[in-house]
Each structure stands twice: as structure tokens, then as C-alpha cells.
Design a protein around this motif. Structure first.
Motif, PDB file in Angstrom:
ATOM      1  N   CYS A  77       0.722  -1.112  -0.254  1.00  0.00           N
ATOM      2  CA  CYS A  77      -0.106  -0.236   0.149  1.00  0.00           C
ATOM      3  C   CYS A  77       0.894   1.195  -0.327  1.00  0.00           C
ATOM      4  O   CYS A  77       2.083   0.854   0.458  1.00  0.00           O
ATOM      5  N   ALA A  78      -0.072   2.661  -0.015  1.00  0.00           N
ATOM      6  CA  ALA A  78       0.901   3.420  -0.068  1.00  0.00           C
ATOM      7  C   ALA A  78       1.250   3.890   1.096  1.00  0.00           C
ATOM      8  O   ALA A  78       0.966   3.410   1.966  1.00  0.00           O
ATOM      9  N   GLY A  79       2.414   4.545   1.283  1.00  0.00           N
ATOM     10  CA  GLY A  79       2.526   5.486   2.381  1.00  0.00           C
ATOM     11  C   GLY A  79       4.092   4.840   3.573  1.00  0.00           C
ATOM     12  O   GLY A  79       4.661   3.573   2.722  1.00  0.00           O
ATOM     13  N   GLY A  80       3.974   5.147   4.687  1.00  0.00           N
ATOM     14  CA  GLY A  80       5.367   4.752   5.623  1.00  0.00           C
ATOM     15  C   GLY A  80       6.044   3.118   5.256  1.00  0.00           C
ATOM     16  O   GLY A  80       4.762   2.655   5.642  1.00  0.00           O
ATOM     17  N   LEU A  81       6.699   2.542   6.039  1.00  0.00           N
ATOM     18  CA  LEU A  81       7.159   1.461   5.888  1.00  0.00           C
ATOM     19  C   LEU A  81       5.860   0.724   6.824  1.00  0.00           C
ATOM     20  O   LEU A  81       5.315  -0.115   7.029  1.00  0.00           O
ATOM     21  N   ASP A  82       5.308   1.493   8.255  1.00  0.00           N
ATOM     22  CA  ASP A  82       4.648   1.693   9.519  1.00  0.00           C
ATOM     23  C   ASP A  82       3.317   0.809   8.487  1.00  0.00           C
ATOM     24  O   ASP A  82       2.646  -0.031   9.194  1.00  0.00           O
ATOM     25  N   GLU A  83       3.016   1.216   7.529  1.00  0.00           N
ATOM     26  CA  GLU A  83       1.171   1.556   7.094  1.00  0.00           C
ATOM     27  C   GLU A  83       1.885   0.608   6.692  1.00  0.00           C
ATOM     28  O   GLU A  83       1.292  -0.526   6.414  1.00  0.00           O
ATOM     29  N   GLY A 135       5.979 -11.645  13.352  1.00  0.00           N
ATOM     30  CA  GLY A 135       5.061 -12.300  13.652  1.00  0.00           C
ATOM     31  C   GLY A 135       3.465 -12.033  14.847  1.00  0.00           C
ATOM     32  O   GLY A 135       4.412 -11.609  15.430  1.00  0.00           O
ATOM     33  N   LEU A 136       3.012 -12.692  14.053  1.00  0.00           N
ATOM     34  CA  LEU A 136       1.485 -12.720  15.471  1.00  0.00           C
ATOM     35  C   LEU A 136       0.232 -13.972  15.351  1.00  0.00           C
ATOM     36  O   LEU A 136       0.629 -14.671  14.170  1.00  0.00           O
ATOM     37  N   ALA A 137       0.634 -14.712  16.162  1.00  0.00           N
ATOM     38  CA  ALA A 137      -0.871 -15.549  16.334  1.00  0.00           C
ATOM     39  C   ALA A 137      -1.819 -15.582  15.654  1.00  0.00           C
ATOM     40  O   ALA A 137      -2.755 -16.213  14.856  1.00  0.00           O
ATOM     41  N   ALA A 138      -2.408 -14.434  16.428  1.00  0.00           N
ATOM     42  CA  ALA A 138      -3.549 -13.576  15.670  1.00  0.00           C
ATOM     43  C   ALA A 138      -3.445 -12.432  15.347  1.00  0.00           C
ATOM     44  O   ALA A 138      -3.917 -11.855  15.820  1.00  0.00           O
ATOM     45  N   PRO A 139      -3.020 -12.133  13.697  1.00  0.00           N
ATOM     46  CA  PRO A 139      -3.182 -10.741  13.294  1.00  0.00           C
ATOM     47  C   PRO A 139      -4.430  -9.967  13.442  1.00  0.00           C
ATOM     48  O   PRO A 139      -4.519  -8.869  13.663  1.00  0.00           O
ATOM     49  N   GLU A 140      -5.751 -11.699  13.231  1.00  0.00           N
ATOM     50  CA  GLU A 140      -7.335 -10.488  13.014  1.00  0.00           C
ATOM     51  C   GLU A 140      -7.004  -9.819  13.908  1.00  0.00           C
ATOM     52  O   GLU A 140      -8.414  -8.918  14.329  1.00  0.00           O
ATOM     53  N   CYS A 141      -6.576 -10.249  15.248  1.00  0.00           N
ATOM     54  CA  CYS A 141      -6.866  -9.914  17.093  1.00  0.00           C
ATOM     55  C   CYS A 141      -6.228  -8.380  17.101  1.00  0.00           C
ATOM     56  O   CYS A 141      -6.729  -8.219  17.911  1.00  0.00           O
ATOM     57  N   ALA A 142      -5.249  -8.191  16.269  1.00  0.00           N
ATOM     58  CA  ALA A 142      -4.184  -7.765  16.891  1.00  0.00           C
ATOM     59  C   ALA A 142      -5.377  -5.105  17.015  1.00  0.00           C
ATOM     60  O   ALA A 142      -5.482  -5.655  15.810  1.00  0.00           O
ATOM     61  N   PRO A 143      -4.735  -4.761  17.845  1.00  0.00           N
ATOM     62  CA  PRO A 143      -5.022  -3.568  17.669  1.00  0.00           C
ATOM     63  C   PRO A 143      -4.425  -2.451  16.115  1.00  0.00           C
ATOM     64  O   PRO A 143      -3.383  -3.058  16.092  1.00  0.00           O
ATOM     65  N   PRO A 144      -4.671  -2.196  16.162  1.00  0.00           N
ATOM     66  CA  PRO A 144      -4.798  -1.377  14.999  1.00  0.00           C
ATOM     67  C   PRO A 144      -4.109  -0.927  14.338  1.00  0.00           C
ATOM     68  O   PRO A 144      -2.823  -0.489  13.787  1.00  0.00           O
ATOM     69  N   ASP A 145      -3.040   0.109  16.140  1.00  0.00           N
ATOM     70  CA  ASP A 145      -2.045   1.220  16.216  1.00  0.00           C
ATOM     71  C   ASP A 145      -0.448  -0.126  16.160  1.00  0.00           C
ATOM     72  O   ASP A 145       0.188   0.634  17.042  1.00  0.00           O
TER      73      ASP A 145
END
Length: 212
Positions: A77-83, A135-145
């Protein structure tokens, strides 16, 4: 090693003047691009050897002949590496590991702890203060920030990102610290660690400016 749901590689198309600019000098922009392509090729080869249901290259640019079969491609996507990191994880559910293209010395064995799924997150620190794996075990549950707003390409990048994981209440397993390929000395160091890969072979064929 158990099977990851998603194994992601975030990378740039290896074009002269667009990648590995800190290798210039002593290498020319075209040579730096060849080095970057070799690093990416070795990374993708390792990814293919790691058990995963889906392997994805999150790419800035276009795929080329260096892309092996068996790997899906999605645009960054566009934006910085964090995005861009946040967006890569946002499209995933289930255990997901993301690595970069700057550590061609990685092996399936190095990633083995991730496959045990005994933590909420996995973090691979880099010598320069950044990180080579997340890595994340459940990225769908991760906070957006979780990644957005983390300062990138500064000495405290890794520390800030790991603190975000802990502050979100996630248990974290640290992977071994690795050295990214940023400078010519980094490249020589990493090639010595993995002398049989395409990265090392490419470096052996090139002669830095000043030694010609």
C-alpha cells in the motif's frame, strides 16, 4: 515445525537506484540491484522450504524472473513502512510471520521457533536497531496501532516495535539477532555466514569500485 497460515516477505523490486542505495559506492547502482535481487532470491528460497499454507511477497514494484513459482504477490500500500507493514498483516488471519529481504542468511531452522505457536508474537531483532522478522499468532485480533506510528529506519525502531507488542498484552518470543545487509561491510559479513547461496555467489562476482 508446524504449519504457518501465512509467511510474508516484504520487499522492493530490485531496480538500480531504487534498492540498496547505501551500497553505492563502492558498488554501482546496477551492481547494488544485482546484490538486492540475490538477497531476495535467497530469502524466497528459504520461504519455500518453510511449512506454510500461504506464501506471499508483499511487493513494491513488479515481479520479475527472480520470482519462483509457489509464491503469491500482493502490492504494498501507499505510505510509510509502518503503514505498509500494518496493511500486510491486516489481510491475514491465523499465525503469520513477516520477514524482509535484507537477511539472505535466514534458514528454515532459524524460523523453527515460530512454528511451535507458543507465543502471541515473535520478534527478530537486527544489529542496527531494527528488526528482520515480526510474527503474530492472531493478526486479525491485533490492535490497529500495533505498527502504525513506529518510527522506521532509526536506531530505536526495534525497541519501539517490541514495546508495542508487550504493551498490547502479547507474549513475545525473541528470535536470534541478525545483521541486515545495508553497507558493503554488512554484505561481506552476511556472505561469509551463507557462502553457498546466490547472494554470496553474486558478491564474489562483483569487484567494488576502488579495487578495480
Amino acid at each position: 515445525m508446524s504449519t504457518l497460515t501465512n509467511l510474508l516477505v516484504i520487499a522492493k523490486e530490485p531496480l538500480p537506484g531504487r534498492v540498496k542505495t547505501r551500497l553505492t559506492p563502492p558498488y554501482t547502482p546496477a551492481e547494488a540491484a544485482l546484490i538486492a535481487e540475490a538477497a531476495l532470491a535467497d530469502t524466497l528460497r528459504t520461504v519455500l522450504a518453510v511449512p506454510a499454507r500461504r506464501r506471499v511477497l508483499v511487493l513494491q514494484g513488479r515481479p520479475g524472473p527472480w520470482l519462483p513459482p509457489g509464491i503469491d504477490v500482493v502490492p504494498q500500500c501507499a505510505g510509510g513502512l509502518d503503514e505498509r507493514l500494518a496493511a500486510a498483516f491486516a489481510g491475514c488471519t491465523g499465525p503469520t510471520l513477516l520477514v524482509g529481504m535484507d537477511t539472505p542468511q535466514i534458514t528454515p531452522e532459524l524460523l523453527d521457533p515460530v512454528g511451535h505457536f507458543d507465543r502471541d508474537a515473535w520478534f527478530g531483532p537486527a544489529d542496527d536497531g531494527g528488526f528482520w522478522a515480526l510474527g503474530l499468532a492472531a493478526p486479525e485480533c491485533a490492535p490497529p496501532d500495533l505498527m502504525r506510528g513506529v518510527p522506521m529506519s532509526v536506531p530505536e525502531t526495534g525497541a519501539v516495535q517490541r514495546r508495542r507488542l508487550v504493551d498490547a498484552g502479547l507474549s513475545v518470543r525473541d528470535l536470534p539477532r541478525l545483521r541486515d545487509v545495508d553497507s558493503a561491510s554488512d554484505a561481506a559479513y552476511v556472505a561469509a555466514l551463507a557462502p553457498h547461496g546466490r547472494f554470496a555467489a553474486t558478491l564474489r562476482r562483483l569487484t567494488p569500485v576502488g579495487a578495480r
